[in-house]
Each structure stands twice: as structure tokens, then as C-alpha cells.
Design an enzyme around this catalytic site. Structure first.
Site, PDB file in Angstrom:
ATOM      1  CE  LYS A 119      -4.515  -1.387   1.615  1.00  0.00           C
ATOM      2  NZ  LYS A 119      -5.582  -1.152   2.593  1.00  0.00           N
ATOM      3  CE  LYS A 201     -10.142 -12.911  -5.600  1.00  0.00           C
ATOM      4  NZ  LYS A 201      -9.805 -13.088  -4.194  1.00  0.00           N
ATOM      5  CE  LYS A 204     -14.399  -1.866  -4.824  1.00  0.00           C
ATOM      6  NZ  LYS A 204     -13.591  -2.885  -4.172  1.00  0.00           N
TER       7      LYS A 204
END
Ligand code: TRP
Length: 337
Positions: A119, A201, A204
């Protein structure tokens, strides 16, 4: 499965980041199976809104999403009477214990967390302290409730291991304060891949291949119409994930929503092309999602009901969390009121 008597039930807790609308992958892969968990475990689920702000959020959107997602989970079958559902920020003990645990967590440990490394590479302009101490807040989330199990995805396992280390360190100084929780990588339901990119997978971030549980039937139908099948000339419905990943994905979706086996599906569509198969899958998914979408819409409109759910959830959660917090405060030497 028969319901166990409460006293014998093991406790389980998990946090969910309110990061967007739920999709078919979330539902068929996980949430669909959660309703049954309450038979065997005493379950706690919370919207991890405090974790979410380690990355900049639009405030109005975060507020909306937290409640929207609560409604969507309930619509997917998580019964608030049988599970404790709440918002993390509604239970101040999370922030309170988190501070204490910060003082029992090493800089080196946090620097080794792969999620922090990932991150901070992704958000170079905002490597804030919250991103760094994220796992400590997560340890507090967990340890407050003395759970036996913490169901998490593979990517969160390292955080649960750190939680165990922190708990063991604390216990070795002060005695048995925290239960040492086990990570539980849940049995996944179906693994659902993107309709337009069956190698990945469902996500969104690829909205064209992603069926959201709130999508209206015509949108669902359109997404399935554009689903990738395969480039061979065989054009038959056969389960061969390596050669025909797109078809296998559609078969697996069809199988979970209808309960039919792959053999049965192959037989059903024998001699029929994808032009028959794809709309059939779409229709089965639409039938499965219709009641969920309608229920979620009804719940979102019923503000008073949702308020009663999260208030009751926060109350139940606080009762247990505060017991642990009081013990911790006493152990570390804070003067008791
Ligand atoms: N970090 C988890 C995730 O991103 C969410 C989470 C926060 C969590 N606190 C938790 C999960 C406590 C399990 C237990 O998925």
C-alpha cells in the site's frame, strides 16, 4: 446442520472494509455460506470504517457505503438476530485498545507487513502513520472480543499472525488477558472469475465483467451476453477450465445458483451453442439476485430498522469489548475510575 446451544459455541469475528458494492464473486464465493455459520459459531461482523480512512475517502461516500453494505449483507442472509453486526467506529474500545497495543508492537514487525509495503508503494503521496499501524488496530478489533477464530482471506493471514504475537507478548507480561485466536481461511464457495477476463477473479476494478448484486436484470443480462466464452471452434458446453476458462466460469456460476452438477449442465446444453447457454446462466443469476436486490433496496429505505440493527450491534459488541478493555487498562496500570 443443527443449531448448537449458545454456551457451547465457539466465537468468530471478522471485519469487512466498506469499500464498494458487493458482487457475485463476494456473494457466491463467501457471503452465501455465512448464514449457516451462525448455527455453529457465535458470530461478530463489523464494517471496518476506521481502517478505510488509511487511504483517503470521500466522507459522504464512506458514510453512505457503510450503511449500504450493512443492508446488502443482511439481504444476503446475515440475520442481525443471529449475528452481531456493527460499525467499528461505533465502539470506541477499538481505538482505545489500539493505542495500548501500539506500545506492545515493534516498529520492525510493522515494517515487515506485506500489505504495508504494497500500500505504501501504491499511495506514495500518503504514507500515513495509520497505514503503518493498521495491523495494530486490526489486532485490537480481534483481541477485544476474545474470539476462537478469525475468518480472513489469504492476504490478511499475516495480520492475524501478528495479532497472535502481540497477544502472546502481552499475556507473557500480564498473565492470560487475551485468547490467542486462530486464523481461519474459510472454505470458499465458488471461485468466480471476471466475465470479460476469466483469468482474473471477479472484481469491481473490471466493471464490465463484474455482476453487482444491486444490478438490475437487464444489466445482468447484458453483462452475461458479453461474457467471454472461448476461441476454439468446438462451441460446446464442456467443463475444461484450462482450455475453456470462460465457459468453465459460467458453468461454475450456473452450478452454484441452480445446484446442478457439471455433468447435468453438459447434458442440459448438449448440442446447443453458447447462444442458448449464456442467457440461461444470466436468467439463473437474475432469479438468484432478484430477492436479494429487492430486500437490500427495502432495507436501505428503512432507516429506522437499520439504525436499530447497528445500535443493537454496537451495544452488544461494546459490552464484550469493554470487559476486555477494562482488564487491559487495569493490567497496564491505568488508575481505575
Ligand atoms: N483488514 C481486513 C481486510 O482488509 C479487514 C479487517 C479489519 C478485519 N479488522 C479486522 C478482518 C479484524 C478480520 C478481523 O480485509
Amino acid at each position: 446442520m443443527e443449531e448448537k446451544i449458545t454456551e457451547q459455541k465457539k466465537r468468530m469475528l471478522s471485519g469487512i472494509q466498506p469499500s464498494g458494492d458487493l458482487h457475485l464473486g463476494n456473494y457466491l464465493g463467501a457471503i452465501k455460506n455465512w448464514a449457516d455459520r451462525a448455527l455453529e459459531y457465535e458470530c461478530y461482523y463489523f464494517m471496518a470504517d476506521m481502517h478505510t480512512i488509511t487511504v483517503r475517502q470521500d466522507p459522504a461516500e464512506l458514510r453512505h457505503r457503510s450503511i449500504q453494505q450493512l443492508a446488502q449483507y443482511i439481504a444476503c442472509g446475515l440475520d442481525p438476530e443471529k449475528n452481531t453486526l456493527f460499525l467499528q467506529s461505533h465502539v470506541p474500545a477499538h481505538a482505545q485498545l489500539s493505542w495500548v497495543l501500539n506500545c506492545y508492537t515493534m516498529y520492525g514487525e510493522l515494517s515487515r507487513m506485506t500489505q504495508f509495503k504494497d500500500k505504501s508503494a501504491q499511495h506514495k503521496d500518503n504514507i500515513n502513520a495509520g497505514l503503518f499501524t493498521y495491523p495494530v488496530l486490526m489486532a485490537a478489533d480481534i483481541l477485544l472480543y476474545q474470539p476462537d477464530y478469525v475468518p480472513v482471506g489469504e492476504d490478511q493471514k499475516q495480520h492475524v499472525e501478528l495479532t497472535r504475537d502481540i497477544a502472546q507478548r502481552f499475556n507473557s507480561i500480564y498473565g492470560d488477558v487475551f485468547k490467542i485466536p486462530e486464523p481461519m481461511i474459510p472454505k470458499t464457495g465458488a471461485r468466480v472469475y471476471g466475465l470479460t477476463s476469466p483469468g482474473d477473479k471477479m472484481s469491481k476494478s473490471q466493471p464490465d465483467g463484474c455482476v453487482f448484486i444491486m444490478d438490475e436484470p437487464d444489466v445482468v443480462a447484458k453483462k452475461f451476453k458479453r461474457a467471454v466464452t472461448d476461441s476454439d471452434t468446438e462451441h460446446c458446453v464442456r467443463f475444461a477450465p484450462k482450455e475453456k476458462p470462460g465457459v468453465a466460469n459460467l458453468m461454475s456460476i450456473y452450478s452454484v445458483v441452480t445446484g446442478k452438477s457439471y455433468d447435468e449442465i453438459e447434458a442440459e446444453f448438449e448440442g446447443k451453442g453458447y447462444g442458448v447457454f449464456k442467457p440461461a446462466v444470466a436468467e439463473a443469476v437474475i432469479d438468484a439476485l432478484n430477492p436479494i436486490r429487492e430486500e437490500a433496496k427495502r432495507l436501505i429505505a428503512d432507516k429506522a430498522y437499520l439504525e436499530s440493527v447497528y445500535e443493537q450491534g454496537a451495544q452488544r459488541a461494546s459490552y464484550i469489548a469493554n470487559k476486555t478493555l477494562r482488564k487491559v487498562y487495569k493490567k497496564v496500570g491505568f488508575y481505575q475510575i
